[in-house]
Design a protein around this motif. Sequence first.
Motif, short mmCIF file in Angstrom:
data_model
loop_
_atom_site.label_atom_id
_atom_site.label_comp_id
_atom_site.label_asym_id
_atom_site.label_seq_id
_atom_site.Cartn_x
_atom_site.Cartn_y
_atom_site.Cartn_z
N MET A 1 0.83 -1.20 0.00
CA MET A 1 0.00 0.00 0.00
C MET A 1 0.87 1.26 0.00
O MET A 1 1.83 1.36 0.75
CB MET A 1 -0.86 -0.05 1.28
N PHE A 2 0.49 2.21 -0.86
CA PHE A 2 1.16 3.50 -0.95
C PHE A 2 0.13 4.55 -0.56
O PHE A 2 -0.64 5.01 -1.41
CB PHE A 2 1.66 3.73 -2.38
N PRO A 3 0.07 4.95 0.70
CA PRO A 3 -1.02 5.83 1.16
C PRO A 3 -0.96 7.22 0.54
O PRO A 3 0.12 7.79 0.37
CB PRO A 3 -0.80 5.91 2.67
N GLY A 4 -2.13 7.76 0.20
CA GLY A 4 -2.23 9.10 -0.33
C GLY A 4 -2.97 10.00 0.64
O GLY A 4 -3.11 9.68 1.83
#
Lengths: 148, 66
Positions: B50-53
């Motif tokens: 996961m690459f949180p925004g």
Amino acid sequence: MQTISRLRRSGVGVAPDRTLRDVARLMSSSGIGTVAVLDGDDLVGIVTDRDLVRRGLARELPPDARVDGIMSSPVITIEADTDLHEAISTFGRHALRRLAVVDHGAFVGIISLDDLLVDVATDLRQLTAPMAAEITSPQQDSGLPVPG
Amino acid sequence: MKASVGDRLVVRGHRVGDPERDAEVVEVRGADGGPPYLVRWSDDGHESLMFPGSDAHIQHFDPASN
């Protein structure tokens, strides 16, 4: 300068050998409709929920088919510190709804055209509010000074 | 954004009526607690990177409260 960083949505990364079933379940779990396909740290493709339908289901691919068989590649990317107006131009050039955001080449998330348009519309509404007020509620000018 | 193993990652819905989604951070892949994170989604136990925004935040796990 306003950049796209505050509009960047979360991204999910999967390996190229993940199955269509896995990716569909992942989209359902995360609520994220665009998935980055990563070979190690390299961004090699993008798959959207629409791709699953049009390139997967519609072609009757089995649920255990690999996701790299339906991904879009090469990926159109945009740097995380790109100016908002430049981002709008990029969307216009490529006729896409979502772009992969990268930071010095590394995938960090997704930006959608919808979010960008809503943001621009909000700015425009704020900018035009005084003009709208003038038009809808004109102030009466005071009278000319009377010569003494 | 910084996280540790055991923290909860929450992603808000993108449309009206969409529920929040949440996942447990099971591995921190970035430097100094930064992303990406390997997470386990609460509704079906699937794991993903996961690459949180800007639509996500971290709720820190407090072992003392358990």
